[in-house]
Motif scaffolding. Structure first.
Motif, PDB file in Angstrom:
ATOM      1  N   ASP A 184       0.811  -1.212   0.000  1.00  0.00           N
ATOM      2  CA  ASP A 184       0.000   0.000   0.000  1.00  0.00           C
ATOM      3  C   ASP A 184       0.850   1.270   0.000  1.00  0.00           C
ATOM      4  OD1 ASP A 184      -2.777  -1.053   0.151  1.00  0.00           O
ATOM      5  OD2 ASP A 184      -2.039  -1.953   2.004  1.00  0.00           O
ATOM      6  N   ARG A 185       2.151   1.062  -0.045  1.00  0.00           N
ATOM      7  CA  ARG A 185       3.078   2.202  -0.065  1.00  0.00           C
ATOM      8  C   ARG A 185       2.781   3.186   1.073  1.00  0.00           C
ATOM      9  NH1 ARG A 185       5.487  -0.869  -2.746  1.00  0.00           N
ATOM     10  NH2 ARG A 185       6.409  -0.558  -4.823  1.00  0.00           N
ATOM     11  N   ILE A 186       2.599   2.632   2.269  1.00  0.00           N
ATOM     12  CA  ILE A 186       2.337   3.486   3.430  1.00  0.00           C
ATOM     13  C   ILE A 186       3.616   4.220   3.834  1.00  0.00           C
ATOM     14  CG2 ILE A 186       0.526   1.955   4.279  1.00  0.00           C
ATOM     15  CD1 ILE A 186       2.514   0.986   6.425  1.00  0.00           C
ATOM     16  N   LEU A 187       3.455   5.342   4.489  1.00  0.00           N
ATOM     17  CA  LEU A 187       4.590   6.066   5.052  1.00  0.00           C
ATOM     18  C   LEU A 187       4.927   5.369   6.376  1.00  0.00           C
ATOM     19  CD1 LEU A 187       6.413   8.499   4.434  1.00  0.00           C
ATOM     20  CD2 LEU A 187       4.853   9.897   5.816  1.00  0.00           C
ATOM     21  N   VAL A 188       5.944   4.517   6.350  1.00  0.00           N
ATOM     22  CA  VAL A 188       6.196   3.596   7.458  1.00  0.00           C
ATOM     23  C   VAL A 188       6.407   4.324   8.778  1.00  0.00           C
ATOM     24  CG1 VAL A 188       7.724   1.783   8.335  1.00  0.00           C
ATOM     25  CG2 VAL A 188       7.078   1.809   5.920  1.00  0.00           C
ATOM     26  N   LYS A 189       7.044   5.496   8.729  1.00  0.00           N
ATOM     27  CA  LYS A 189       7.340   6.199   9.990  1.00  0.00           C
ATOM     28  C   LYS A 189       6.068   6.544  10.771  1.00  0.00           C
ATOM     29  CE  LYS A 189       7.659  10.940   8.134  1.00  0.00           C
ATOM     30  NZ  LYS A 189       6.626  11.522   9.008  1.00  0.00           N
ATOM     31  N   ASP A 190       4.934   6.626  10.055  1.00  0.00           N
ATOM     32  CA  ASP A 190       3.674   6.920  10.739  1.00  0.00           C
ATOM     33  C   ASP A 190       3.103   5.692  11.453  1.00  0.00           C
ATOM     34  OD1 ASP A 190       3.794   9.496   9.776  1.00  0.00           O
ATOM     35  OD2 ASP A 190       2.465   9.122   8.062  1.00  0.00           O
ATOM     36  N   TYR A 191       3.679   4.524  11.206  1.00  0.00           N
ATOM     37  CA  TYR A 191       3.141   3.278  11.762  1.00  0.00           C
ATOM     38  C   TYR A 191       4.125   2.552  12.672  1.00  0.00           C
ATOM     39  CZ  TYR A 191      -0.585   3.914   8.378  1.00  0.00           C
ATOM     40  OH  TYR A 191      -1.643   4.415   7.666  1.00  0.00           O
ATOM     41  N   ILE A 192       5.297   3.136  12.906  1.00  0.00           N
ATOM     42  CA  ILE A 192       6.266   2.503  13.798  1.00  0.00           C
ATOM     43  C   ILE A 192       5.660   2.384  15.204  1.00  0.00           C
ATOM     44  CG2 ILE A 192       8.496   2.832  14.970  1.00  0.00           C
ATOM     45  CD1 ILE A 192       9.573   3.955  12.357  1.00  0.00           C
ATOM     46  N   GLY A 193       5.778   1.201  15.774  1.00  0.00           N
ATOM     47  CA  GLY A 193       5.184   0.916  17.085  1.00  0.00           C
ATOM     48  C   GLY A 193       3.800   0.312  16.999  1.00  0.00           C
ATOM     49  N   LYS A 194       3.222   0.298  15.803  1.00  0.00           N
ATOM     50  CA  LYS A 194       1.886  -0.282  15.630  1.00  0.00           C
ATOM     51  C   LYS A 194       1.972  -1.816  15.654  1.00  0.00           C
ATOM     52  CE  LYS A 194      -1.505   2.762  14.637  1.00  0.00           C
ATOM     53  NZ  LYS A 194      -2.891   2.682  15.141  1.00  0.00           N
ATOM     54  N   ASP A 195       0.994  -2.427  16.305  1.00  0.00           N
ATOM     55  CA  ASP A 195       0.921  -3.883  16.321  1.00  0.00           C
ATOM     56  C   ASP A 195       0.468  -4.408  14.965  1.00  0.00           C
ATOM     57  OD1 ASP A 195       1.712  -4.061  18.941  1.00  0.00           O
ATOM     58  OD2 ASP A 195      -0.332  -4.194  19.743  1.00  0.00           O
ATOM     59  N   VAL A 196       0.968  -5.577  14.635  1.00  0.00           N
ATOM     60  CA  VAL A 196       0.545  -6.280  13.425  1.00  0.00           C
ATOM     61  C   VAL A 196      -0.221  -7.531  13.863  1.00  0.00           C
ATOM     62  CG1 VAL A 196       1.293  -7.453  11.323  1.00  0.00           C
ATOM     63  CG2 VAL A 196       2.521  -5.423  12.126  1.00  0.00           C
ATOM     64  N   LEU A 197      -1.408  -7.724  13.298  1.00  0.00           N
ATOM     65  CA  LEU A 197      -2.272  -8.838  13.673  1.00  0.00           C
ATOM     66  C   LEU A 197      -2.245  -9.917  12.602  1.00  0.00           C
ATOM     67  CD1 LEU A 197      -5.404  -6.738  14.772  1.00  0.00           C
ATOM     68  CD2 LEU A 197      -3.485  -7.502  16.209  1.00  0.00           C
ATOM     69  N   LYS A 198      -2.171 -11.155  13.029  1.00  0.00           N
ATOM     70  CA  LYS A 198      -2.318 -12.279  12.096  1.00  0.00           C
ATOM     71  C   LYS A 198      -3.803 -12.634  12.056  1.00  0.00           C
ATOM     72  CE  LYS A 198       0.457 -15.889  12.388  1.00  0.00           C
ATOM     73  NZ  LYS A 198       0.988 -17.222  12.808  1.00  0.00           N
ATOM     74  N   THR A 199      -4.428 -12.410  10.903  1.00  0.00           N
ATOM     75  CA  THR A 199      -5.865 -12.651  10.769  1.00  0.00           C
ATOM     76  C   THR A 199      -6.188 -13.966  10.061  1.00  0.00           C
ATOM     77  OG1 THR A 199      -5.851 -11.294   8.768  1.00  0.00           O
ATOM     78  CG2 THR A 199      -6.476 -10.207  10.839  1.00  0.00           C
ATOM     79  N   VAL A 200      -5.208 -14.534   9.394  1.00  0.00           N
ATOM     80  CA  VAL A 200      -5.345 -15.880   8.822  1.00  0.00           C
ATOM     81  C   VAL A 200      -4.053 -16.635   9.111  1.00  0.00           C
ATOM     82  CG1 VAL A 200      -5.553 -17.283   6.730  1.00  0.00           C
ATOM     83  CG2 VAL A 200      -6.930 -15.206   6.976  1.00  0.00           C
ATOM     84  N   ASP A 201      -4.187 -17.779   9.766  1.00  0.00           N
ATOM     85  CA  ASP A 201      -3.051 -18.667  10.008  1.00  0.00           C
ATOM     86  C   ASP A 201      -3.149 -19.819   9.013  1.00  0.00           C
ATOM     87  OD1 ASP A 201      -1.417 -20.831  11.020  1.00  0.00           O
ATOM     88  OD2 ASP A 201      -1.289 -19.755  12.922  1.00  0.00           O
ATOM     89  N   ASN A 202      -2.355 -19.764   7.966  1.00  0.00           N
ATOM     90  CA  ASN A 202      -2.472 -20.721   6.867  1.00  0.00           C
ATOM     91  C   ASN A 202      -2.255 -22.162   7.317  1.00  0.00           C
ATOM     92  OD1 ASN A 202      -2.693 -21.468   4.039  1.00  0.00           O
ATOM     93  ND2 ASN A 202      -0.484 -21.784   4.083  1.00  0.00           N
ATOM     94  N   LEU A 203      -1.248 -22.394   8.149  1.00  0.00           N
ATOM     95  CA  LEU A 203      -0.977 -23.758   8.610  1.00  0.00           C
ATOM     96  C   LEU A 203      -2.103 -24.273   9.489  1.00  0.00           C
ATOM     97  CD1 LEU A 203       2.848 -23.746   9.423  1.00  0.00           C
ATOM     98  CD2 LEU A 203       1.688 -24.458   7.335  1.00  0.00           C
ATOM     99  N   LEU A 204      -2.633 -23.419  10.366  1.00  0.00           N
ATOM    100  CA  LEU A 204      -3.756 -23.831  11.208  1.00  0.00           C
ATOM    101  C   LEU A 204      -4.961 -24.168  10.352  1.00  0.00           C
ATOM    102  CD1 LEU A 204      -5.254 -24.194  13.893  1.00  0.00           C
ATOM    103  CD2 LEU A 204      -5.708 -21.726  13.879  1.00  0.00           C
ATOM    104  N   ASN A 205      -5.255 -23.336   9.370  1.00  0.00           N
ATOM    105  CA  ASN A 205      -6.415 -23.595   8.518  1.00  0.00           C
ATOM    106  C   ASN A 205      -6.293 -24.924   7.782  1.00  0.00           C
ATOM    107  OD1 ASN A 205      -7.601 -21.257   9.334  1.00  0.00           O
ATOM    108  ND2 ASN A 205      -7.320 -20.149   7.415  1.00  0.00           N
ATOM    109  N   LYS A 206      -5.100 -25.226   7.295  1.00  0.00           N
ATOM    110  CA  LYS A 206      -4.894 -26.509   6.631  1.00  0.00           C
ATOM    111  C   LYS A 206      -5.127 -27.658   7.606  1.00  0.00           C
ATOM    112  CE  LYS A 206      -1.661 -25.075   3.005  1.00  0.00           C
ATOM    113  NZ  LYS A 206      -0.261 -25.180   2.491  1.00  0.00           N
TER     114      LYS A 206
END
Length: 502
Positions: A371-393
């Motif tokens: 998405d070409r985000i301006l990364v400095k505006d998101y430093i410290g933001k949590d990243v969420l895993k919304t799909v776990d591919n191995l678990l789904n399999k």
């Protein structure tokens, strides 16, 4: 002791199989019309017939939703559909419309009716009315507490929602979607108006904003013993719009907890199971009004939250660098917390920028900045895993359920061979060719048992076999296989049940 029923939602064939093979006692689903989830895939008439047969084959009950308000010009059509379901041995119909319930009770008195939560079942008088009408079960609204449900002492089965999405409005009394979105929830077409962002204004000033009407998801896994101690008849999972991964995960967790309870084991959910539930779908969890929890709103977001997988630490216009708090794999999906920015990880890189299939927790990983985000505006933001591919399999790689059968084989010289097969309810007897005296080496018990045990392509597994044969007999292997196939086929047909005449 009558055991509680585990009732699972299914929106399509894949979900139906997941429910059956992960331990559902019963499932509920809808046809193409008259159900409260019009935007689920649902089942056409041919698919419905096959679903009924499949459920009954595996000893699972099947309830069909006809739980919308019905217009007068739809009466003939809906009654034709209910008759169709009755003829094909559906176990019960879930209904809301009081007039239609009354009509069905008069015209098909031996068809079981479960009164939908859409009828807002919450007090003694209303539930007594349905009991007096001959309905066999009520589905309590999600606004009632367990204490209130238990204290309604009426001879009718009690079904209670124990997991899944909640509604901010009173069950069956929501006009929000109809007025705000032009589609009525009481006609199965809820637009989810409560999941949108709003502003709260007091004296023309904005005092709050966010997803102010969006509820958390109900999760009673930590209170299952209390529910079972109070003799609830059916534990209902919400989620006919969810996928087979959700169905598998939730079904197997509640199946284990229920089974442990009846074994005398304290039914406690493990940390691993809880994390799986968070991964397949959650808007944060609540015990809901069922256990007196008033704070059921998640105003932060109405999206699936997944689990935290890491934190953004740096990046460029091409890559985002994440410090991982959990393992991450290619084809997982992630989202930056508090935003709509998310992606599937078609590519994944290690800290050195090399393509890899996974990165372990505690390490740095890189992902494409799509998405070409301006990364400095998101430093410290949590990243969420919304799909776990191995678990789904893993969730879709469930073991198919097998039905225990016993067999009794008789082979006496000069008489037709006989094979009886039983599942404990249905008893089938088939006969084959005449047993002859062997000219050379005779057929022995072990060889007969070996052939009769070959049930791999059937839903059956041999629990016990008795063989009564004369010495020195000759039976063609092909004939043994044929009586086995015929016996299994007839047992399957018996489990399906005969169509009713109406």
């Amino acid at each position: 002791m009558k055991k509680v029923e585990l009732l699972i939602p299914v929106g399509n064939k894949e979900c139906l199989n997941a429910a059956i093979h992960n331990g559902a006692d019963a499932v509920y689903l809808g046809g193409k019309k008259f159900g409260a989830r019009a935007y689920s895939n649902n089942f056409d008439d041919n698919e419905m017939i096959e679903a009924i047969k499949l459920c009954h084959l595996y000893g699972v009950k099947i309830y069909v939703t006809v739980n919308t308000i019905i217009y007068n010009d739809e009466i003939k059509e809906v009654m034709d559909y209910i008759n169709f379901l009755y003829i094909h041995n559906v176990d019960a119909i879930i209904m809301q419309d009081i007039g239609l319930i009354n009509l069905v009770r008069k015209t098909i008195p031996d068809l079981e009716i479960h009164v939908s939560t859409q009828a807002h079942n919450h007090n003694y008088e209303g539930i007594k009315y349905f009991s007096d009408l001959g309905c066999t079960r009520v589905v309590f609204d999600r606004e009632s507490s367990l204490e209130e449900i238990v204290n309604i002492d009426i001879p009718i089965e009690k079904e209670v929602f124990v997991y899944g999405a909640l509604c901010v409005c009173y069950s069956g009394n929501c006009l929000f979607s109809a007025l705000n979105g032009g589609r009525s929830a009481n006609r199965g077409m809820c637009v989810g108006s409560c999941r949108l962002p709003y502003q709260l204004m007091v004296d023309n000033k904005i005092t709050d904003k966010g997803f102010l009407l969006s509820t958390k998801d109900l999760n009673t896994t930590g209170n299952i013993k209390e529910i079972l101690d109070n003799n609830i008849d059916s534990l209902k999972i919400e989620g006919r719009m969810k996928g087979p991964e959700y169905v598998s995960a939730v079904t197997r967790v509640y199946r284990r907890l229920i089974d442990d309870y009846y074994k005398g084991i304290d039914p406690i959910i493990t940390r691993e199971e809880l994390i799986e539930l968070y991964k397949v779908y959650n808007r944060k969890f609540t015990k809901g009004y069922l256990f007196g929890e008033d704070n059921i709103i998640n105003s932060y977001t109405s999206n699936h939250q997944g689990v935290k997988v890491g934190t953004i630490v740096s990046g460029t216009n091409k890559r985002i660098i994440i410090k991982l708090s959990d393992d991450i794999h290619q084809e997982d999906a992630i989202r930056i917390d508090g935003t709509q920015l998310g992606m599937y990880l078609n590519t994944l890189y290690d800290k050195n920028g090399l393509l890899v299939s996974s990165v372990s927790k505690g390490n740095l990983c890189q992902i494409d900045n799509k998405d070409r985000i301006l990364v400095k505006d998101y430093i410290g933001k949590d990243v969420l895993k919304t799909v776990d591919n191995l678990l789904n399999k893993e969730l879709l790689n469930y073991k198919e359920k097998k039905i225990n059968v016993t067999m009794n084989f008789i082979g006496h010289i000069g008489s037709k061979m006989e094979l009886s097969i039983s599942d404990g309810i249905n008893d089938i007897l088939v006969t084959g060719g005449v047993v002859e005296t062997a000219i050379n080496q005779g057929m022995n018990e072990e060889r007969i048992k070996e052939q009769l045990s070959k049930l791999g392509s059937t839903p059956f597994i041999l629990k016990e076999i008795k063989i009564d044969i004369d010495n020195n007999i000759f039976i063609n292997i092909k004939d043994i296989n044929e009586v086995r196939r015929e016996a299994c086929s007839k047992l399957i047909e018996s489990r399906y049940g005969k169509e009713k005449v109406k």
